[in-house]
Design an enzyme around this catalytic site. Structure first.
Site, PDB file in Angstrom:
ATOM      1  N   GLU A   1     -18.858 -64.890 -38.876  1.00  0.00           N
ATOM      2  CA  GLU A   1     -18.856 -65.900 -37.808  1.00  0.00           C
ATOM      3  C   GLU A   1     -17.417 -66.207 -37.424  1.00  0.00           C
ATOM      4  OE1 GLU A   1     -21.190 -69.334 -38.818  1.00  0.00           O
ATOM      5  OE2 GLU A   1     -22.963 -68.089 -39.220  1.00  0.00           O
ATOM      6  N   PRO A   2     -17.229 -66.884 -36.304  1.00  0.00           N
ATOM      7  CA  PRO A   2     -15.852 -67.206 -35.910  1.00  0.00           C
ATOM      8  C   PRO A   2     -15.091 -67.947 -37.013  1.00  0.00           C
ATOM      9  CG  PRO A   2     -17.356 -67.639 -34.095  1.00  0.00           C
ATOM     10  CD  PRO A   2     -18.212 -67.255 -35.263  1.00  0.00           C
TER      11      PRO A   2
ATOM     12  N   GLY B   1     -15.386 -65.229 -42.287  1.00  0.00           N
ATOM     13  CA  GLY B   1     -15.411 -63.770 -42.450  1.00  0.00           C
ATOM     14  C   GLY B   1     -15.358 -63.458 -43.935  1.00  0.00           C
TER      15      GLY B   1
ATOM     16  N   TRP C   1     -18.371 -59.934 -34.320  1.00  0.00           N
ATOM     17  CA  TRP C   1     -18.073 -58.633 -34.951  1.00  0.00           C
ATOM     18  C   TRP C   1     -19.312 -58.008 -35.599  1.00  0.00           C
ATOM     19  CZ3 TRP C   1     -13.855 -56.509 -33.360  1.00  0.00           C
ATOM     20  CH2 TRP C   1     -12.736 -57.286 -33.083  1.00  0.00           C
TER      21      TRP C   1
ATOM     22  N   THR D   1     -22.111 -55.171 -35.761  1.00  0.00           N
ATOM     23  CA  THR D   1     -22.297 -53.781 -35.323  1.00  0.00           C
ATOM     24  C   THR D   1     -23.774 -53.404 -35.294  1.00  0.00           C
ATOM     25  OG1 THR D   1     -20.168 -53.313 -36.349  1.00  0.00           O
ATOM     26  CG2 THR D   1     -21.502 -51.411 -35.812  1.00  0.00           C
TER      27      THR D   1
ATOM     28  N   ARG E   1     -20.250 -50.927 -49.504  1.00  0.00           N
ATOM     29  CA  ARG E   1     -18.855 -50.632 -49.894  1.00  0.00           C
ATOM     30  C   ARG E   1     -18.714 -49.177 -50.304  1.00  0.00           C
ATOM     31  NH1 ARG E   1     -18.126 -56.623 -52.279  1.00  0.00           N
ATOM     32  NH2 ARG E   1     -17.692 -57.466 -50.223  1.00  0.00           N
TER      33      ARG E   1
ATOM     34  N   HIS F   1       2.252 -34.399 -37.427  1.00  0.00           N
ATOM     35  CA  HIS F   1       1.989 -33.875 -36.079  1.00  0.00           C
ATOM     36  C   HIS F   1       3.006 -34.382 -35.051  1.00  0.00           C
ATOM     37  CE1 HIS F   1      -1.890 -32.933 -37.892  1.00  0.00           C
ATOM     38  NE2 HIS F   1      -2.170 -32.191 -36.845  1.00  0.00           N
TER      39      HIS F   1
ATOM     40  N   GLU G   1     -16.752 -54.768 -44.511  1.00  0.00           N
ATOM     41  CA  GLU G   1     -17.356 -54.781 -45.850  1.00  0.00           C
ATOM     42  C   GLU G   1     -16.395 -55.397 -46.861  1.00  0.00           C
ATOM     43  OE1 GLU G   1     -19.123 -52.976 -44.003  1.00  0.00           O
ATOM     44  OE2 GLU G   1     -21.089 -52.822 -44.949  1.00  0.00           O
TER      45      GLU G   1
ATOM     46  N   GLU H   1      -7.730 -57.156 -49.545  1.00  0.00           N
ATOM     47  CA  GLU H   1      -7.330 -58.320 -50.365  1.00  0.00           C
ATOM     48  C   GLU H   1      -8.542 -58.833 -51.149  1.00  0.00           C
ATOM     49  OE1 GLU H   1      -6.665 -58.011 -47.076  1.00  0.00           O
ATOM     50  OE2 GLU H   1      -4.521 -57.625 -47.207  1.00  0.00           O
TER      51      GLU H   1
HETATM   52  C1  LIG Z   1     -15.137 -53.097 -35.960  1.00  0.00           C
HETATM   53  C2  LIG Z   1     -15.707 -54.128 -36.872  1.00  0.00           C
HETATM   54  C3  LIG Z   1     -17.061 -54.103 -37.174  1.00  0.00           C
HETATM   55  C4  LIG Z   1     -17.623 -55.106 -37.971  1.00  0.00           C
HETATM   56  N1  LIG Z   1     -18.981 -55.104 -38.204  1.00  0.00           N
HETATM   57  C5  LIG Z   1     -19.551 -56.150 -38.859  1.00  0.00           C
HETATM   58  C6  LIG Z   1     -20.982 -56.247 -39.003  1.00  0.00           C
HETATM   59  O1  LIG Z   1     -21.725 -55.344 -38.620  1.00  0.00           O
HETATM   60  N2  LIG Z   1     -21.502 -57.358 -39.581  1.00  0.00           N
HETATM   61  C7  LIG Z   1     -20.716 -58.388 -40.033  1.00  0.00           C
HETATM   62  O2  LIG Z   1     -21.259 -59.373 -40.514  1.00  0.00           O
HETATM   63  N3  LIG Z   1     -19.356 -58.324 -39.919  1.00  0.00           N
HETATM   64  C8  LIG Z   1     -18.751 -57.231 -39.345  1.00  0.00           C
HETATM   65  N4  LIG Z   1     -17.383 -57.170 -39.223  1.00  0.00           N
HETATM   66  C9  LIG Z   1     -16.570 -58.285 -39.695  1.00  0.00           C
HETATM   67  C10 LIG Z   1     -15.835 -57.989 -40.990  1.00  0.00           C
HETATM   68  O3  LIG Z   1     -16.739 -57.910 -42.059  1.00  0.00           O
HETATM   69  C11 LIG Z   1     -14.813 -59.132 -41.169  1.00  0.00           C
HETATM   70  O4  LIG Z   1     -13.834 -58.954 -40.164  1.00  0.00           O
HETATM   71  C12 LIG Z   1     -14.172 -59.131 -42.543  1.00  0.00           C
HETATM   72  O5  LIG Z   1     -15.099 -59.546 -43.508  1.00  0.00           O
HETATM   73  C13 LIG Z   1     -12.927 -60.048 -42.610  1.00  0.00           C
HETATM   74  O6  LIG Z   1     -13.187 -61.297 -42.056  1.00  0.00           O
HETATM   75  P1  LIG Z   1     -12.182 -61.912 -40.965  1.00  0.00           P
HETATM   76  O7  LIG Z   1     -11.909 -60.868 -39.957  1.00  0.00           O
HETATM   77  O8  LIG Z   1     -12.782 -63.189 -40.497  1.00  0.00           O
HETATM   78  O9  LIG Z   1     -10.842 -62.168 -41.745  1.00  0.00           O
HETATM   79  P2  LIG Z   1     -10.401 -63.524 -42.468  1.00  0.00           P
HETATM   80  O10 LIG Z   1     -11.451 -63.952 -43.424  1.00  0.00           O
HETATM   81  O11 LIG Z   1      -9.985 -64.510 -41.433  1.00  0.00           O
HETATM   82  O12 LIG Z   1      -9.117 -63.060 -43.276  1.00  0.00           O
HETATM   83  C14 LIG Z   1      -7.817 -62.987 -42.704  1.00  0.00           C
HETATM   84  C15 LIG Z   1      -6.847 -62.467 -43.767  1.00  0.00           C
HETATM   85  O13 LIG Z   1      -6.818 -63.371 -44.869  1.00  0.00           O
HETATM   86  C16 LIG Z   1      -7.128 -62.685 -46.078  1.00  0.00           C
HETATM   87  N5  LIG Z   1      -7.838 -63.584 -46.987  1.00  0.00           N
HETATM   88  C17 LIG Z   1      -8.913 -64.348 -46.736  1.00  0.00           C
HETATM   89  N6  LIG Z   1      -9.281 -65.019 -47.830  1.00  0.00           N
HETATM   90  C18 LIG Z   1      -8.422 -64.667 -48.819  1.00  0.00           C
HETATM   91  C19 LIG Z   1      -8.273 -65.021 -50.180  1.00  0.00           C
HETATM   92  N7  LIG Z   1      -9.104 -65.851 -50.800  1.00  0.00           N
HETATM   93  N8  LIG Z   1      -7.248 -64.455 -50.878  1.00  0.00           N
HETATM   94  C20 LIG Z   1      -6.406 -63.582 -50.301  1.00  0.00           C
HETATM   95  N9  LIG Z   1      -6.503 -63.191 -48.996  1.00  0.00           N
HETATM   96  C21 LIG Z   1      -7.497 -63.741 -48.278  1.00  0.00           C
HETATM   97  C22 LIG Z   1      -7.978 -61.506 -45.634  1.00  0.00           C
HETATM   98  O14 LIG Z   1      -7.978 -60.466 -46.599  1.00  0.00           O
HETATM   99  C23 LIG Z   1      -7.278 -61.120 -44.357  1.00  0.00           C
HETATM  100  O15 LIG Z   1      -6.135 -60.355 -44.670  1.00  0.00           O
HETATM  101  C24 LIG Z   1     -16.790 -56.143 -38.480  1.00  0.00           C
HETATM  102  C25 LIG Z   1     -15.410 -56.135 -38.216  1.00  0.00           C
HETATM  103  C26 LIG Z   1     -14.870 -55.142 -37.426  1.00  0.00           C
HETATM  104  C27 LIG Z   1     -13.386 -55.166 -37.143  1.00  0.00           C
END
Ligand SMILES: Cc1cc2nc3c(=O)[nH]c(=O)nc-3n(C[C@H](O)[C@H](O)[C@H](O)COP(=O)(O)OP(=O)(O)OC[C@H]3O[C@@H](n4cnc5c(N)ncnc54)[C@H](O)[C@@H]3O)c2cc1C
Length: 378
Positions: free
Chosen positions: A121-122, A125, A150, A152, A238, A333, A358, A362
């Site tokens: 969700e927004p 993640g 996000w 898929t 995973r 390349h 997935e 981190e």
């Molecule tokens: C192309 C694409 C397809 C996707 N498909 C799906 C899907 O089908 N279904 C679905 O549900 N989701 C999907 N996702 C979402 C994906 O699972 C999330 O983007 C991912 O889980 C990370 O969440 P976030 O982007 O909100 O990052 P955030 O949670 O905002 O994290 C931002 C940064 O902070 C770090 N961070 C967060 N918490 C901690 C912590 N406790 N300790 C250290 N570092 C931390 C993270 O590692 C990252 O580097 C997709 C994403 C992409 C890009």
């Protein structure tokens, strides 16, 4: 020839005939690969890890990982078509009621019904317990309000494993989370997102406004189990993403080995310059190490062991290997790698997804460290 060898040979011929010739065009147009998906239905790939009693192929997870590697050597989006689908199937197979398994799994195994997972969700993640999408029981239904991002496999799929809060006040927070099998319908708005790579396959933003899901679609029929249910499916997810990492890392390696022998600089093939040869050696070593981590995780999963640490190690290492190998392939390349004519440009755009989806790298490190402490108490 073993059964696995026959299957892998079939995958090779599918890739040669039905995928390779079309990737560049589908990628350029960011077009959903309908014909490829139909062929995958014929091959039974949508039922790869679903048990035979529910119409699936019941393949071992190691064979499944090898298939995903092969698909991803050609195009990771093809592997993505079955990933969230089989994660959903695993959650239903492991935790669903017998009625749910009999109703959903055979049609999922045939590919007639294709599934995605709607978790992110927004505002949630990595921290999935922060999700805010709410499901409130109303008679025989749940009424869902909230949003997902996000996600898929929504546009051409029929169902989503939808993670919701059924009790937002519950502590610890996961006790208020449930997993619904949600068919698309009224009250749901979908908009396709623009992204860097992983093209062809759709990734969407979803809004839920008084969207109704029959209460009988609550997985396992019990509220409060949703996070556990989806996390068990994500162990398989995973392994899939890690195997995609192996495939992509290997594709980047193979093309670099070939190119380094034909491209000349200073009167000799660039492979004869040690700086390039060393890159190739490191790339190959990364592929081999990743492969063994993936197979170890697949074997642990197969034996029904708790394998979150093995799956996290495989995912962490193989996906970082894919990113590193795609950058190294770009260096080998050079300008040609930067061209849209060359696959390396696509690997370079696709690889970063693997260290995000997935669970980020981190998060995998956090899970590995937590397991180390749990398994080795002081
Ligand atoms: C192309 C694409 C397809 C996707 N498909 C799906 C899907 O089908 N279904 C679905 O549900 N989701 C999907 N996702 C979402 C994906 O699972 C999330 O983007 C991912 O889980 C990370 O969440 P976030 O982007 O909100 O990052 P955030 O949670 O905002 O994290 C931002 C940064 O902070 C770090 N961070 C967060 N918490 C901690 C912590 N406790 N300790 C250290 N570092 C931390 C993270 O590692 C990252 O580097 C997709 C994403 C992409 C890009």
């Amino acid at each position: 020839m073993s059964e696995e060898a026959v299957i892998l040979e079939m995958i090779d011929s599918f890739l040669e005939k039905d995928v390779k010739p079309f990737v560049q065009e589908l990628e350029r147009k960011d077009e959903y690969p309908h014909k490829i998906a139909e062929k995958m239905m014929e091959l039974g790939l949508f039922g790869a890890t679903i048990a035979p009693e529910y119409g699936g192929a019941g393949l071992s997870v190691k064979t499944y990982a090898k298939i995903i590697e092969k698909l991803s050597e050609v195009w990771i989006s093809v592997a993505g078509l079955i990933n969230t689908h089989l994660v959903t199937a695993a959650a239903i197979q492991n935790f669903g009621t017998e009625e749910q398994k009999k109703y959903w799994l055979p049609r999922m195994a045939s590919g007639e019904i294709r599934a995605g997972i709607a978790l992110t969700e927004p505002d949630g993640g990595t921290d999935l317990q922060a999700i805010r999408t709410r499901a409130v029981r109303d008679g025989d239904d749940y009424v869902v309000n909230g949003s997902k991002i996000w996600i898929t496999n929504v546009i051409y799929g029929q169902i989503l494993a939808l993670l919701v809060k059924t009790d937002p006040e519950a502590r610890p927070r996961h006790k208020g989370m449930s997993l619904l099998i949600a068919e698309k319908g009224e009250g749901m708005t979908v908009s396709k997102m623009e992204k860097l790579g992983y093209l062809g396959i759709d990734t969407c933003e979803i809004g839920y406004d008084n969207f109704r899901v029959p209460a009988k679609n609550l997985i396992g029929g019990v509220e409060g189990q949703g996070l556990k249910q989806i996390l068990s499916g994500l162990e398989l997810g995973r392994i899939n993403v890690a195997a995609r990492g192996v495939g992509l890392a290997r594709a980047a390696l193979n093309e670099s080995v070939a190119y380094a022998q034909i491209r000349k600089a200073f009167g000799k093939p660039i492979v004869e310059h040690q700086a390039i040869a060393i890159k190739l050696a490191d790339m190959a070593t990364r592929v081999e190490a990743s492969k063994h981590l993936v197979y170890a995780a697949a074997e642990a999963y197969e034996q029904g062991k708790k394998c979150d640490m093995e799956a996290s190690m495989a995912k962490l290492y193989a996906c970082e290997a894919a990113v590193t190998n795609s950058i190294e392939a770009m260096r080998v390349h050079a300008a040609y790698g930067y061209s849209k004519e060359c696959n390396i440009e696509r690997y370079y755009r696709d690889a970063p997804l693997l260290i995000i989806g997935e669970g980020t790298s981190e998060l995998q490190r956090l899970l590995i460290a937590r397991n180390l402490v749990e398994r080795n108490p002081a």
